[in-house]
Structures are given as structure tokens and as C-alpha cells.
Design a protein around this motif. Structure first.
Motif, PDB file in Angstrom:
ATOM      1  N   PHE A  60       0.682  -1.077   0.348  1.00  0.00           N
ATOM      2  CA  PHE A  60       0.250  -0.125   0.100  1.00  0.00           C
ATOM      3  C   PHE A  60       1.064   1.194   0.207  1.00  0.00           C
ATOM      4  CE2 PHE A  60      -2.196   3.580   2.626  1.00  0.00           C
ATOM      5  CZ  PHE A  60      -3.747   3.180   1.458  1.00  0.00           C
ATOM      6  N   SER A  61       1.755   1.247   1.059  1.00  0.00           N
ATOM      7  CA  SER A  61       2.580   2.623   0.802  1.00  0.00           C
ATOM      8  C   SER A  61       3.575   2.169  -0.290  1.00  0.00           C
ATOM      9  CB  SER A  61       3.858   2.224   1.778  1.00  0.00           C
ATOM     10  OG  SER A  61       3.175   2.402   3.433  1.00  0.00           O
ATOM     11  N   ILE A  62       4.554   1.535  -1.045  1.00  0.00           N
ATOM     12  CA  ILE A  62       4.640   1.387  -2.591  1.00  0.00           C
ATOM     13  C   ILE A  62       4.003   2.006  -3.380  1.00  0.00           C
ATOM     14  CG2 ILE A  62       5.904   0.186  -3.921  1.00  0.00           C
ATOM     15  CD1 ILE A  62       7.133  -1.449  -1.864  1.00  0.00           C
ATOM     16  N   GLY A  63       2.485   1.928  -3.317  1.00  0.00           N
ATOM     17  CA  GLY A  63       1.770   1.932  -4.236  1.00  0.00           C
ATOM     18  C   GLY A  63       1.557   4.159  -4.228  1.00  0.00           C
ATOM     19  N   ASN A  64       2.212   4.100  -2.997  1.00  0.00           N
ATOM     20  CA  ASN A  64       1.890   5.657  -2.826  1.00  0.00           C
ATOM     21  C   ASN A  64       3.328   6.290  -3.811  1.00  0.00           C
ATOM     22  OD1 ASN A  64       0.889   7.404  -2.162  1.00  0.00           O
ATOM     23  ND2 ASN A  64       2.493   8.197  -0.863  1.00  0.00           N
ATOM     24  N   GLU A  65       4.315   5.669  -4.034  1.00  0.00           N
ATOM     25  CA  GLU A  65       4.938   5.763  -5.324  1.00  0.00           C
ATOM     26  C   GLU A  65       4.460   6.056  -6.934  1.00  0.00           C
ATOM     27  OE1 GLU A  65       7.605   7.635  -3.958  1.00  0.00           O
ATOM     28  OE2 GLU A  65       7.200   6.586  -1.982  1.00  0.00           O
ATOM     29  N   PHE A  66       3.221   5.901  -6.646  1.00  0.00           N
ATOM     30  CA  PHE A  66       2.890   5.550  -8.284  1.00  0.00           C
ATOM     31  C   PHE A  66       1.944   6.520  -8.743  1.00  0.00           C
ATOM     32  CE2 PHE A  66       4.038   1.142  -8.171  1.00  0.00           C
ATOM     33  CZ  PHE A  66       4.936   1.164  -9.512  1.00  0.00           C
TER      34      PHE A  66
END
Length: 413
Positions: A60-66
């Protein structure tokens, strides 16, 4: 543990992993004293739910990088590098292990070589994200790194499905196109679809609340729910409807951060809430590491070859593709090193490899050996690479001085 490791300038991730090893079945757990450590691996497995939830929040946190604004600048580079370095790792590992196959044909078979080569694609998003957060890394390399780590999951699923399907065909003599082509495509499409739907639902529900506390509670609850739904498997004849929890929660974060106006604040609040969860995740991961793999000489030889060849593939794959996409010199030089860590996704792949019967056992042991080394060394290499690239800044002198004064005052009291 983090206090003990600080003089050696090691990341907190390494401290958590070592803490897990110490309370695991091979150290304190071996004393068989109730309440002191895990006495067996089955005891560690009872906390598997914590790991699943933690991986959901990591994705979920890595998705914030998109975020679309960033993807317009780095999207093409991330896509090209993400695919190329993963395939390069597979190719180099396959070639290196093929040489060992001809040296030890009775120990390492072609199906095992193909499966291990596919597992080499995977990179551990958890360790990378924790290092970035701990040192507040920021810059072009960091912005490119996290999307690439996320893309590894999708690329890895496809490469593993194809390679493992071929491996099963060589073992059984029967071609299974559904396992090789259909199921992995279904898994990726369903994962991205479920994540997108849950991201839209979360955004609509956030509009019902004015309190940031309630909004945070809702965000956390939806991530839990999404991670839970993604564990569902529905067989329809020979076809399996299933999801990748990492891809699903990553898509959830991507949609949420792009269509919800409050996503910045809520993601920042969620990051603070998940910090102890991630620490517990790495302690459990350390306890899961199986140290007895060192007892087999052939496992050590094959494992060392796998580790070194994968590092070569990742580094030069990232270097060549970064230069081809005209990335900055620091990205070309250091990106490959940050892609060395390997854990969760690779362990899931090696669990699937157990379908090969006795041949699957060797694959599992080599993967466990590699994960043990990568988890302990990988975070340190990631930190050093980000520091060398100038994306980890030393703390300002006034901040250090202020903290020292507070500690001195506390001791005086």
C-alpha cells in the motif's frame, strides 16, 4: 538491538532480523524454555497473519509512489529498467546454474535451474522501503527505485509462471498451458482489478467523515480487508481465480493516492501507525530463517553461485537499462545495488516449487539460504548505495546538539 547496531552504522532492518534469529528455534528457542523464544518453526508460522498484514501495508505504501505527476517523469524509465533487470537476473542465474548442472548433474537438474532462475527476479520491497524511511532518503534514485521494486512483483509472477510451467512439463512430461499462460495472466489482471475497485471504494468512503482519526481508521481497515480478500482462491475447472496480495494492495495505494485529495496526510499518518508492525514483521522474518541450510556443502555451493550470479544480473541489468534510458550517472552506478535484497515474494515462489516433489526440496533450501544472506546484507548495501548517491543526508548539527541536550537533561533528572 538498534542501539547495539548503531555504532556499526547498520540499518534497523538488520537489527530486527538479528533479534528474530536470536529468539528463533536455533538460539533461545533451542533452550526449550516456555516463554523464551520460538521453540519450533511451527510456532513462528502461527504469526503468519502478522506477516500477511505487514506485506499488505508495505505494498500500500509503495503504491503511493505511483503518483501520475511523478510517473510522467520517470514512468518510462521505471518500466524499461524494471523489466530488463529482472530478465537479466533470470538469464545470468540460469547460465551460472547450468554450469553447475553439468558439474553436478545428479544434484542439480534442469527443472531446478529454470525455477531458481525465475525466483531470481524477485526483490524484497519491505527491506528497501524500511531503509528509505529510516534514513529519509530522497532524490532521483529513490523516486525510481520504489516503482521498480513494485514492478518486480508483476514481472516475477510472469517469469516464474512460464519457467515453472516448463519445469513441471520436464518433470511430468505433460504440457500445461493453463499453468504457464492463463493462470498468471488471471492473477495479475484480477489483482490489479480488485485493488482498483477497493481504492475507489476507499476514496468514496473517506468523503463520509470529517475526522482525520476516523479517516485513518477507515484507511487501515480497508487495507486489512483488501489483504484478506486477496487471499481467496476460487478454482473454476482447471483455471484458478486468485490474487497477489502485494499487487492488489499496491494498486489500492496507487488509485487512492491519485484520486483522493487527502491521501498525502492520510498516508503520512498510516506510515507512523505501521512502524511497529513493520518492526515485528522483520523480527518474525528473522525467526523464520533456517540456519541448518549451512550444514549441506552442496546447498552452500549452489546457494553462493545463485547469490553472486543474481547480484551480477541485477547490477548490470540495471546499469545497461538505466544508461539506455538516459538516467543520471548516480542512478546508473548505484541502482543495481539497491535491488539486491530478496525475501517474501521469493519465499512464496519456492513454496509453489514444492509441487516438483523431491526436486522442490532443493529449490526451497537454496532459496532459504539466499534469503538468509540477502536479508542480513541487503539492507546495509541499500543504505550504502543511497548514501553514496547523496540521497541520505546527514542530520543537521543543530538537531544532533538539541537531542543531546535533551538526553543530558533527562539523565540529570
Amino acid at each position: 538491538m538498534t542501539r547495539l547496531f548503531k555504532p556499526f552504522k547498520l540499518p534497523s532492518v538488520t537489527a530486527y532480523l538479528v533479534a528474530g534469529v536470536l529468539i528463533g528455534p536455533y538460539c533461545l528457542g533451542a533452550l526449550n524454555i516456555e516463554g523464551i523464544g520460538f521453540t519450533s518453526h511451527s510456532a513462528v508460522e502461527q504469526l503468519a497473519l502478522v506477516s500477511e498484514v505487514a506485506l499488505g501495508f508495505i505494498a500500500f505504501s509503495i503504491g503511493n509512489e505511483f503518483r501520475l505527476d511523478d510517473l510522467k517523469k520517470t514512468g518510462r524509465q521505471a518500466l524499461v529498467i524494471g523489466i530488463f533487470q529482472a530478465l537479466a537476473a533470470t538469464l545470468v542465474v540460469d547460465l551460472a546454474l547450468l554450469v553447475l548442472h553439468y558439474i553436478f548433474p545428479s544434484i542439480l537438474t534442469i527443472p531446478q535451474v529454470l525455477t531458481l532462475g525465475a525466483i531470481a527476479t524477485a526483490t524484497a520491497p519491505a527491506a528497501t522501503l524500511m531503509v528509505v524511511r529510516q534514513y529519509k532518503a530522497h532524490g532521483p534514485l529513490t523516486k525510481l527505485l520504489l516503482p521498480i521494486v513494485a514492478l518486480d512483483d508483476a514481472v516475477g509472477l510472469i517469469v516464474f509462471a512460464v519457467s515453472f510451467g516448463i519445469a513441471k512439463t520436464l518433470v511430468s512430461g505433460q504440457v500445461d498451458l493453463i499453468s504457464i499462460l492463463v493462470n498468471p495472466i488471471i492473477e495479475i489482471v484480477c489483482s490489479l482489478g480488485l485493488g482498483a475497485i477497493m481504492g475507489w471504494i476507499l476514496t468514496q468512503l473517506e468523503k463520509l467523515f470529517n475526522s482525520n482519526t476516523n479517516r485513518l481508521n477507515l484507511t487501515i481497515g480497508v487495507v486489512f480487508l483488501t489483504a484478506s480478500i486477496s487471499m481467496i482462491k476460487i478454482p473454476i475447472g482447471p483455471v484458478m481465480i486468485h490474487f497477489s496480495s502485494l499487487l492488489t494492495c499496491m494498486m489500492l495505494g496507487t488509485i487512492f493516492c491519485n484520486i483522493c485529495e487527502l491521501s498525502h496526510d492520510l498516508m503520512a499518518a498510516a506510515d507512523k501507525w505501521t512502524s511497529p508492525l513493520f518492526a515485528l514483521f522483520f523480527v518474525i522474518s528473522g525467526a523464520e530463517l533456517q540456519l541448518d541450510v549451512f550444514l549441506n556443502v552442496f546447498i552452500v555451493i549452489i546457494g553462493a553461485t545463485y547469490i553472486l550470479s543474481r547480484c551480477v544480473g541485477k547490477y548490470f541489468g540495471a546499469l545497461v537499462s538505466a544508461k539506455a534510458t538516459r538516467c543520471e550517472s548516480n542512478i546508473c552506478k548505484y541502482l543495481g545495488i539497491t535491488l539486491f535484497p530478496q525475501a517474501g515474494v521469493a519465499l512464496g515462489m519456492c513454496a509453489t516449487a514444492m509441487q516438483l516433489g523431491q526436486q522442490g526440496g532443493l529449490i526451497r533450501n537454496i532459496t532459504l539460504f539466499a534469503v538468509l544472506i540477502y536479508e542480513l546484507v541487503g539492507p546495509l548495501l541499500t543504505r550504502q548505495a543511497l548514501q553514496a548517491a547523496g540521497e541520505i543526508k546527514p542530520k543537521p548539527h543543530d538537531v544532533i546538539h538539541r537531542r543531546k541536550n535533551k538526553l543530558d537533561a533527562a539523565k540529570t533528572k
